[in-house]
Design an enzyme around this catalytic site. Structure first.
Site, mmCIF file in Angstrom:
data_model
loop_
_atom_site.group_PDB
_atom_site.id
_atom_site.type_symbol
_atom_site.label_atom_id
_atom_site.label_comp_id
_atom_site.label_asym_id
_atom_site.label_seq_id
_atom_site.Cartn_x
_atom_site.Cartn_y
_atom_site.Cartn_z
ATOM 1 N N ALA A 19 20.269 -25.613 -28.997
ATOM 2 C CA ALA A 19 21.080 -25.154 -27.863
ATOM 3 C C ALA A 19 20.525 -23.872 -27.278
ATOM 4 C CB ALA A 19 22.528 -24.942 -28.298
ATOM 5 N N ARG A 25 19.312 -26.463 -14.224
ATOM 6 C CA ARG A 25 19.725 -27.456 -13.227
ATOM 7 C C ARG A 25 21.241 -27.497 -13.025
ATOM 8 N NH1 ARG A 25 16.863 -32.836 -14.923
ATOM 9 N NH2 ARG A 25 16.448 -31.686 -16.849
ATOM 10 N N GLN A 82 16.416 -18.631 -31.908
ATOM 11 C CA GLN A 82 15.038 -18.915 -31.512
ATOM 12 C C GLN A 82 14.639 -17.839 -30.514
ATOM 13 O OE1 GLN A 82 14.274 -22.390 -29.094
ATOM 14 N NE2 GLN A 82 12.179 -22.580 -29.831
ATOM 15 N N ASP A 111 23.275 -30.331 -25.839
ATOM 16 C CA ASP A 111 23.747 -30.803 -24.533
ATOM 17 C C ASP A 111 24.031 -32.305 -24.544
ATOM 18 O OD1 ASP A 111 21.205 -31.832 -24.650
ATOM 19 O OD2 ASP A 111 20.442 -30.733 -22.926
ATOM 20 N N GLU A 163 4.917 -38.019 -25.770
ATOM 21 C CA GLU A 163 5.699 -37.543 -24.625
ATOM 22 C C GLU A 163 5.190 -38.212 -23.349
ATOM 23 O OE1 GLU A 163 8.533 -35.485 -24.889
ATOM 24 O OE2 GLU A 163 8.078 -36.298 -26.860
ATOM 25 N N ASN A 178 12.602 -42.067 -27.673
ATOM 26 C CA ASN A 178 13.163 -41.124 -28.640
ATOM 27 C C ASN A 178 14.458 -40.532 -28.090
ATOM 28 O OD1 ASN A 178 13.594 -39.043 -30.466
ATOM 29 N ND2 ASN A 178 11.944 -37.739 -29.645
ATOM 30 N N ASN A 235 22.141 -32.626 -18.002
ATOM 31 C CA ASN A 235 21.229 -31.653 -17.397
ATOM 32 C C ASN A 235 21.737 -31.083 -16.088
ATOM 33 O OD1 ASN A 235 18.988 -31.835 -19.324
ATOM 34 N ND2 ASN A 235 18.908 -33.953 -18.625
ATOM 35 N N TYR A 374 64.585 -19.810 -7.007
ATOM 36 C CA TYR A 374 63.644 -19.069 -7.849
ATOM 37 C C TYR A 374 64.442 -18.398 -8.956
ATOM 38 C CZ TYR A 374 60.635 -15.521 -9.739
ATOM 39 O OH TYR A 374 59.933 -14.749 -10.620
ATOM 40 N N ASN A 385 75.880 -23.583 -13.397
ATOM 41 C CA ASN A 385 75.388 -24.354 -12.255
ATOM 42 C C ASN A 385 74.866 -23.387 -11.200
ATOM 43 O OD1 ASN A 385 75.318 -25.896 -9.740
ATOM 44 N ND2 ASN A 385 76.251 -27.507 -10.983
HETATM 45 C C1 UD1 Z 1 12.630 -34.118 -26.201
HETATM 46 C C2 UD1 Z 1 11.637 -34.947 -27.028
HETATM 47 C C3 UD1 Z 1 11.523 -36.332 -26.415
HETATM 48 C C4 UD1 Z 1 12.872 -37.008 -26.349
HETATM 49 C C5 UD1 Z 1 13.863 -36.128 -25.602
HETATM 50 C C6 UD1 Z 1 15.240 -36.689 -25.709
HETATM 51 C C7 UD1 Z 1 10.075 -33.277 -27.839
HETATM 52 C C8 UD1 Z 1 8.719 -32.702 -27.693
HETATM 53 N N1 UD1 Z 1 10.375 -34.261 -27.018
HETATM 54 O O1 UD1 Z 1 12.057 -34.013 -24.918
HETATM 55 O O2 UD1 Z 1 10.636 -37.135 -27.202
HETATM 56 O O3 UD1 Z 1 12.764 -38.273 -25.714
HETATM 57 O O4 UD1 Z 1 13.891 -34.804 -26.179
HETATM 58 O O5 UD1 Z 1 16.116 -35.921 -24.924
HETATM 59 O O6 UD1 Z 1 10.845 -32.860 -28.680
HETATM 60 N N2 UD1 Z 1 15.192 -26.692 -27.007
HETATM 61 C C9 UD1 Z 1 15.308 -25.486 -27.645
HETATM 62 N N3 UD1 Z 1 14.216 -24.681 -27.727
HETATM 63 C C10 UD1 Z 1 13.010 -25.038 -27.203
HETATM 64 C C11 UD1 Z 1 12.900 -26.279 -26.559
HETATM 65 C C12 UD1 Z 1 14.006 -27.094 -26.480
HETATM 66 O O7 UD1 Z 1 16.381 -25.130 -28.126
HETATM 67 O O8 UD1 Z 1 12.079 -24.256 -27.322
HETATM 68 C C13 UD1 Z 1 16.359 -27.556 -26.929
HETATM 69 C C14 UD1 Z 1 16.793 -27.812 -25.510
HETATM 70 O O9 UD1 Z 1 17.750 -26.860 -25.091
HETATM 71 C C15 UD1 Z 1 17.383 -29.207 -25.601
HETATM 72 C C16 UD1 Z 1 16.578 -29.864 -26.722
HETATM 73 O O10 UD1 Z 1 15.986 -28.813 -27.453
HETATM 74 O O11 UD1 Z 1 18.721 -29.160 -26.010
HETATM 75 C C17 UD1 Z 1 15.519 -30.812 -26.204
HETATM 76 O O12 UD1 Z 1 14.616 -30.063 -25.422
HETATM 77 P P1 UD1 Z 1 14.036 -30.613 -24.070
HETATM 78 O O13 UD1 Z 1 13.170 -29.594 -23.449
HETATM 79 O O14 UD1 Z 1 15.103 -31.189 -23.237
HETATM 80 O O15 UD1 Z 1 13.107 -31.770 -24.635
HETATM 81 P P2 UD1 Z 1 12.438 -32.890 -23.806
HETATM 82 O O16 UD1 Z 1 11.182 -32.370 -23.248
HETATM 83 O O17 UD1 Z 1 13.413 -33.476 -22.880
HETATM 84 CA CA CA Z 2 15.563 -32.975 -22.009
#
Ligand code: UD1
Ligand code: CA
Length: 476
Positions: A19, A25, A82, A111, A163, A178, A235, A374, A385
């Site tokens: 998260a 977006r 992170q 999300d 990817e 995935n 998103n 009121y 009443n």
């Molecule tokens: C990722 C997967 C993809 C999968 C998709 C499903 C990878 C490389 N790819 O892609 O195979 O089909 O999810 O939705 O994992 N997040 C962090 N820190 C980061 C990066 C991401 O917390 O540094 C969190 C984002 O907020 C999100 C989730 O990880 O909740 C997924 O990240 P996102 O960037 O949406 O991954 P995708 O590129 O969509």
């Molecule tokens: Ca995503």
């Protein structure tokens, strides 16, 4: 169960919720995972699903960290930070810092509010049965878009995830993708994460690469999610509305299975924290928010909006009412077109009718406020009443004052009760009075001017005007 001395304590399993993202977006100052669906933050839906599947939630945060922590207070979460968005592999490595234990971790997206506890339990069961270090939850999509593609060999074993942006044309054509949800062995994962290589151009670490590492050791498996909607991520605002619609259908189906009557469910809003007793009735277009509770046999009329309202068993709210932080007791009736503001309490068998506003006031059993009034900062005694158009003048421009109306009192229409003031038990206030002094029990109070008559004056006046009109003739 927990006290059985012969069994080792169950090893906890964890859910790692990613998260840390910005969610640009959404075009909102609020972090994406904090946007509410049915009154509950997106991330809390995933956390609650994890908890219902007996997983300890670990939430990886960065953007608006304090607000995310506050929104999840009292949900038994651990938190990890992170430092920078260096990819899903880095996010999971950050999350593991909050886990000392070994066992299994399920990786989820903060999300993704639609994932169900049953699905997480099935994923964990498949992971345990498979005996491999990695189990990926996959799904089939006709239009796989930007999702990572699942690459299997001829015998169907999962080889790796590629990817979309890095896939070759024949990989891009694959429709198994995935979901971003996995079950992983913690000890194995901890040892493999340092082997992840950054992907150009952003240098991100991909969690998906652990699948290829596992496959090389003979051990990755894929489990297919039957209903792909469960893995839907939010998103933007349109996806938020779509996810909320799916959650609402689930919530309403659960209430109907529990015996709640719901007219035209697609027109009704019932937020996640609302509680409904069996045999409550919700009419078309009703909106129930916050901690609203509706008891057995109580009815919420069409197009009424209730926020943190309590309807005791058998209470009736007629159409087009607005209720907030108030109570309606058994056998009491409110509306149509009534407004109950905070701390209004309509007691047993009392009646509040149309175009009536009640604020911080107790309407005692059997009392009636039927029309156009009121009543604020007041107590209305049992059986009193209150005539149409009665106003409690509670505000002097600086202070609020209390009005007390005794049991059995009768307030004539269009009266103003200027607080602080008390109308005694059984007293009668004549219509059109402005009451500024306390009225003793059983007394009659009347403040309007005495009525006078001028005999024949109306006719004389009319005849004079008609004569005047005839004189002016066509000129007028
Ligand atoms: C990722 C997967 C993809 C999968 C998709 C499903 C990878 C490389 N790819 O892609 O195979 O089909 O999810 O939705 O994992 N997040 C962090 N820190 C980061 C990066 C991401 O917390 O540094 C969190 C984002 O907020 C999100 C989730 O990880 O909740 C997924 O990240 P996102 O960037 O949406 O991954 P995708 O590129 O969509
Ligand atoms: Ca995503």
């Amino acid at each position: 169960m927990a006290s059985d001395p012969t069994s080792a304590p169950a090893r906890p399993s964890f859910a790692l919720l990613l998260a840390a993202g910005l969610g640009t977006r959404m075009r909102s100052p609020l972090a994406k995972v904090l946007h509410p669906a049915l009154g509950r933050p997106l991330v809390a839906w995933a956390v609650d699903a994890a908890r219902a599947a007996a997983l300890v939630p670990v939430v990886v945060v960065n953007h608006q960290e304090d607000a995310v922590r506050a929104a999840l207070a009292d949900r038994g979460c651990r938190f990890a930070r992170q430092e920078a968005p260096r990819g899903t592999g880095d996010a999971v490595a950050s999350g593991l810092q909050a886990i000392d234990e070994d066992g299994v971790v399920v990786v989820l997206c903060g999300d993704g509010p639609l994932i169900r506890a049953e699905t997480l339990r099935a994923l964990c069961a498949a992971h345990a049965a498979g005996g491999r270090p990695v189990t990926v939850l996959t799904m089939h999509l006709e239009a796989p878009g930007a999702y990572g593609r699942i690459v299997r060999d001829e015998s169907g074993r999962v080889l790796r995830i590629v990817e979309a942006g890095e896939a070759r044309p024949e990989e891009l054509a694959l429709t198994e993708v995935n979901t971003g949800i996995y079950a992983l062995d913690i000890v194995w994962l901890r040892a493999r994460l340092p082997q992840l290589q950054p992907h150009p151009p952003k240098g991100e670490l991909y969690l998906t690469d652990v699948v290829e590492l596992a496959a090389a050791e003979g051990g990755a498996q894929g489990v297919v999610l039957a209903d792909a909607r469960e893995a839907m991520g939010v998103n933007d605002r349109a996806q938020l509305a779509e996810a909320e619609g799916i959650l609402q259908e689930r919530v309403l189906r659960r209430w109907m299975e529990a015996g709640v009557g719901i007219e035209a469910p697609a027109s009704v809003t019932v937020e996640a924290a609302v509680e409904l007793d069996p045999d409550a009735a919700i009419e078309r277009g009703a909106v129930l928010r916050g901690r609203t509770r509706v008891g057995a046999g109580a009815r919420v009329g069409a197009y009424s909006v209730l926020v943190d309202a309590e309807l005791e068993p058998g209470a009736q709210v007629l159409p087009h009412c607005a209720l907030e932080s108030c109570t309606v007791a058994s056998g009491a009736s409110v509306g149509p077109f009534a407004r109950l503001r905070p701390e209004a309490r309509v007691e047993e068998g009392a009646k509040v009718g149309n175009f009536v506003e009640i604020k911080k006031a107790r309407i005692a059993p059997g009392a009636k406020v039927p029309h156009l009034s009121y009543v604020g900062d007041a107590t209305v005694g049992a059986g009193a009443n209150i005539g149409a158009g009665t106003i409690t003048c509670n505000y002097d421009g600086v202070f609020k004052h209390h009005t007390e109306i005794g049991p059995g009192a009768f307030i004539g229409s269009n009266s103003a009760l200027v607080a602080p003031v008390r109308v005694g038990a059984g007293a009668l206030v004549g219509a059109g009075s402005v009451i500024t002094k306390d009225v003793p029990d059983e007394a009659v109070a009347l403040t309007r001017a005495k009525q006078e008559h001028w005999p024949e004056a109306a006719r004389r006046l009319r005849e004079r005007k008609l004569a005047e009109k005839a004189r002016r003739g066509t000129r007028s």
